[in-house]
Motif scaffolding. Structure first.
Motif, PDB file in Angstrom:
ATOM      1  N   PHE A 120       1.088  -1.467   0.142  1.00 44.88           N
ATOM      2  CA  PHE A 120       0.025   0.108   0.198  1.00 44.88           C
ATOM      3  C   PHE A 120       0.859   1.226   0.265  1.00 44.88           C
ATOM      4  O   PHE A 120       0.652   1.690  -1.044  1.00 44.88           O
ATOM      5  CB  PHE A 120      -0.652  -0.422   1.569  1.00 44.88           C
ATOM      6  CG  PHE A 120      -1.872   1.365   1.996  1.00 44.88           C
ATOM      7  CD1 PHE A 120      -2.752   1.685   0.895  1.00 44.88           C
ATOM      8  CD2 PHE A 120      -1.295   1.942   2.914  1.00 44.88           C
ATOM      9  CE1 PHE A 120      -3.257   2.937   1.486  1.00 44.88           C
ATOM     10  CE2 PHE A 120      -1.357   3.265   2.626  1.00 44.88           C
ATOM     11  CZ  PHE A 120      -2.820   3.798   2.760  1.00 44.88           C
ATOM     12  N   ILE A 121       1.559   1.371   0.781  1.00 45.18           N
ATOM     13  CA  ILE A 121       2.463   2.370   1.526  1.00 45.18           C
ATOM     14  C   ILE A 121       3.665   2.862  -0.020  1.00 45.18           C
ATOM     15  O   ILE A 121       3.547   4.454  -0.517  1.00 45.18           O
ATOM     16  CB  ILE A 121       3.047   2.753   2.152  1.00 45.18           C
ATOM     17  CG1 ILE A 121       3.694   3.528   2.920  1.00 45.18           C
ATOM     18  CG2 ILE A 121       4.061   1.766   2.325  1.00 45.18           C
ATOM     19  CD1 ILE A 121       3.068   4.903   3.103  1.00 45.18           C
ATOM     20  N   GLY A 122       4.110   1.649  -0.546  1.00 44.66           N
ATOM     21  CA  GLY A 122       4.880   1.993  -1.557  1.00 44.66           C
ATOM     22  C   GLY A 122       4.243   3.337  -3.171  1.00 44.66           C
ATOM     23  O   GLY A 122       4.929   4.534  -3.503  1.00 44.66           O
ATOM     24  N   LEU A 123       2.595   2.824  -3.027  1.00 43.58           N
ATOM     25  CA  LEU A 123       1.795   3.376  -3.584  1.00 43.58           C
ATOM     26  C   LEU A 123       1.795   4.784  -3.702  1.00 43.58           C
ATOM     27  O   LEU A 123       0.718   6.415  -4.123  1.00 43.58           O
ATOM     28  CB  LEU A 123       0.315   2.768  -4.151  1.00 43.58           C
ATOM     29  CG  LEU A 123       0.735   1.508  -5.131  1.00 43.58           C
ATOM     30  CD1 LEU A 123      -0.150   0.461  -5.818  1.00 43.58           C
ATOM     31  CD2 LEU A 123       1.898   1.805  -5.967  1.00 43.58           C
ATOM     32  N   TYR A 124       0.612   4.902  -2.329  1.00 44.93           N
ATOM     33  CA  TYR A 124       0.705   5.663  -1.677  1.00 44.93           C
ATOM     34  C   TYR A 124       1.114   7.026  -1.358  1.00 44.93           C
ATOM     35  O   TYR A 124       0.901   8.171  -1.645  1.00 44.93           O
ATOM     36  CB  TYR A 124      -0.559   5.853  -0.406  1.00 44.93           C
ATOM     37  CG  TYR A 124      -1.243   6.860   0.902  1.00 44.93           C
ATOM     38  CD1 TYR A 124      -2.204   7.085   0.119  1.00 44.93           C
ATOM     39  CD2 TYR A 124      -0.700   7.032   1.812  1.00 44.93           C
ATOM     40  CE1 TYR A 124      -3.077   8.287   0.965  1.00 44.93           C
ATOM     41  CE2 TYR A 124      -1.563   8.067   2.035  1.00 44.93           C
ATOM     42  CZ  TYR A 124      -2.136   8.942   2.331  1.00 44.93           C
ATOM     43  OH  TYR A 124      -3.112   9.428   2.538  1.00 44.93           O
ATOM     44  N   PHE A 125       2.197   6.984  -1.102  1.00 45.60           N
ATOM     45  CA  PHE A 125       3.561   7.566  -1.041  1.00 45.60           C
ATOM     46  C   PHE A 125       3.532   8.636  -2.289  1.00 45.60           C
ATOM     47  O   PHE A 125       3.516   9.917  -1.686  1.00 45.60           O
ATOM     48  CB  PHE A 125       4.738   7.209  -0.679  1.00 45.60           C
ATOM     49  CG  PHE A 125       6.041   7.967  -0.496  1.00 45.60           C
ATOM     50  CD1 PHE A 125       5.662   8.371   0.742  1.00 45.60           C
ATOM     51  CD2 PHE A 125       6.611   8.310  -1.741  1.00 45.60           C
ATOM     52  CE1 PHE A 125       6.966   9.827   0.786  1.00 45.60           C
ATOM     53  CE2 PHE A 125       7.961   9.632  -1.143  1.00 45.60           C
ATOM     54  CZ  PHE A 125       8.029   9.636   0.169  1.00 45.60           C
ATOM     55  N   ILE A 126       3.480   7.946  -3.412  1.00 45.50           N
ATOM     56  CA  ILE A 126       3.422   9.071  -4.460  1.00 45.50           C
ATOM     57  C   ILE A 126       2.462   9.878  -4.738  1.00 45.50           C
ATOM     58  O   ILE A 126       2.406  11.132  -5.375  1.00 45.50           O
ATOM     59  CB  ILE A 126       3.317   7.909  -5.447  1.00 45.50           C
ATOM     60  CG1 ILE A 126       4.527   6.980  -5.713  1.00 45.50           C
ATOM     61  CG2 ILE A 126       3.541   8.441  -6.759  1.00 45.50           C
ATOM     62  CD1 ILE A 126       5.463   7.726  -5.768  1.00 45.50           C
ATOM     63  N   LEU A 127       1.067   9.575  -4.147  1.00 43.92           N
ATOM     64  CA  LEU A 127      -0.007  10.597  -4.090  1.00 43.92           C
ATOM     65  C   LEU A 127       0.912  11.390  -3.274  1.00 43.92           C
ATOM     66  O   LEU A 127       0.184  12.800  -3.464  1.00 43.92           O
ATOM     67  CB  LEU A 127      -1.170   9.643  -3.756  1.00 43.92           C
ATOM     68  CG  LEU A 127      -2.042   8.274  -4.794  1.00 43.92           C
ATOM     69  CD1 LEU A 127      -2.843   7.985  -3.890  1.00 43.92           C
ATOM     70  CD2 LEU A 127      -2.069   9.368  -5.921  1.00 43.92           C
ATOM     71  N   LEU A 128       1.219  11.096  -1.847  1.00 41.28           N
ATOM     72  CA  LEU A 128       1.334  11.882  -0.902  1.00 41.28           C
ATOM     73  C   LEU A 128       2.192  13.189  -1.247  1.00 41.28           C
ATOM     74  O   LEU A 128       2.048  14.008  -0.906  1.00 41.28           O
ATOM     75  CB  LEU A 128       2.067  11.193   0.444  1.00 41.28           C
ATOM     76  CG  LEU A 128       1.238  10.263   1.589  1.00 41.28           C
ATOM     77  CD1 LEU A 128       2.052  10.261   2.146  1.00 41.28           C
ATOM     78  CD2 LEU A 128      -0.325  11.651   2.051  1.00 41.28           C
TER      79      LEU A 128
END
Length: 336
Positions: free
Chosen positions: A148-156
């Motif tokens: 999850f975080i590997g993708l969500y970090f890009i959104l951040l």
């Protein structure tokens, strides 16, 4: 606020968390003794919240590491490979260790081993936790978080206002739906998000008022919808990360350094030791068995860390993200 070059509290927090988890499990075995059962019951009831400490730390330190390492979307496969190389070989070694100890124990007692080829194959991919090492269930939660975080970090990074202002409340609400039946991460999402929002506060972004408000919201949500002990553990962890900048005594930092190894092997080793010894000793010695189980697990975890975990950590650190410039820092990131 802490120096950005080194967050000195992380190792100590991991040390507190792993000791709490060990004490929780060993206390359950010690409750069978006639002495000090009340104290052991207290440690069992509250030591389990060490897991929430680990989840908040992961929620903070993974985005922190990605930020410092020049991570970009094209590095997502590389990020997952780094995590796999860092964490999976020690897990497989701990799984083999667990299955060996369990087989010897069941054979010596002339009992059937509850594990079979199917459950062992599932365990290879975090889909099953062996009866003799139930703590493995949490590793699946961590693995889902990495996906999850590997993708969500890009959104951040690209859409911070939407990812924070809308995304975090939505994720928090979803944690109270039936999604938890299909993805265990959602059941603990609020703790990871406390760490992630804490990272944004720590990183001093352009909208500090929003992140601080969301951090208060997430902590309040914990107190309303989760056990009070879990909420207090989350509040304590993020407060120490953000506002405590000091060197802790090595009595906490060293177990924090080997926390993943200790977490992986303490249950089969310590519990089997206590069960074996309690059959032949008086209940008055239960405290000594409790401490013996911990120090035996600790010593073996240190050897496990040196021989297995540390080499995997060094291999993982050699993998750099393609977007990283010469000034980027690749930080060693520990899990549980």
């Amino acid at each position: 606020m802490a120096n950005k070059n080194k967050i000195t509290s992380l190792a100590a927090l991991r040390g507190i968390a792993v000791i709490a988890v060990c004490f929780c499990h060993f206390s359950k075995a010690a409750e069978n003794g006639a002495h000090f059962s009340g104290i052991f019951k207290w440690m069992e009831d509250y030591g389990k919240y060490g897991l929430q400490v680990f989840f908040v730390i992961s929620g903070f330190v993974i985005p922190y590491s990605l930020e410092k390492s020049g991570y970009a979307f094209r590095d997502y496969p590389r990020f997952l490979y780094k995590r796999l190389l860092r964490l999976h070989p020690p897990y497989l070694a701990a799984l083999a260790f667990t299955l060996f100890i369990a087989e010897v124990s069941y054979w010596s007692r002339h009992l059937p081993n509850p594990e079979n080829l199917s459950t062992i194959l599932q365990s290879l991919f975090y889909l099953h936790a062996p009866i003799d090492n139930p703590v493995f269930w949490s590793l699946r939660i961590e693995a889902e978080y990495y996906l999850f975080i590997g993708l969500y970090f890009i959104l951040l990074k690209k859409y911070p206002l939407a990812a924070v202002g809308a995304g975090i409340p939505v994720l928090t609400i979803l944690s109270q739906t039936h999604l938890v039946d299909y993805c265990g991460l959602f059941n603990f999402m609020v703790f990871f998000m406390i760490g992630t929002v804490g990272f944004l506060v720590y990183n001093k972004s352009s909208k500090p008022w929003l992140e601080q408000a969301l951090l208060v919201f997430l902590l309040a949500f914990c107190f309303l919808f989760y056990e009070q002990g879990a909420a207090i553990a989350a509040l304590f962890t993020i407060s120490v990360i953000l506002y405590v900048n000091k060197n802790f005594h090595s009595v906490l930092e060293h177990p924090g350094e080997i926390s993943y190894s200790l977490y992986l092997i303490h249950f089969p080793l310590g519990i089997k030791f206590m069960n074996l010894m309690m059959r032949t000793t008086n209940g008055a010695y239960v405290w000594w068995l409790f401490l013996g189980a911990f120090f035996l697990s600790y010593a073996c975890a240190w050897v496990f860390w040196r021989l297995i975990e540390r080499p995997c950590m060094r291999l993982s650190q050699k993998i750099k993200y393609t977007a990283a410039g010469p000034a980027a820092v690749s930080l060693p990131v520990q899990s549980l």
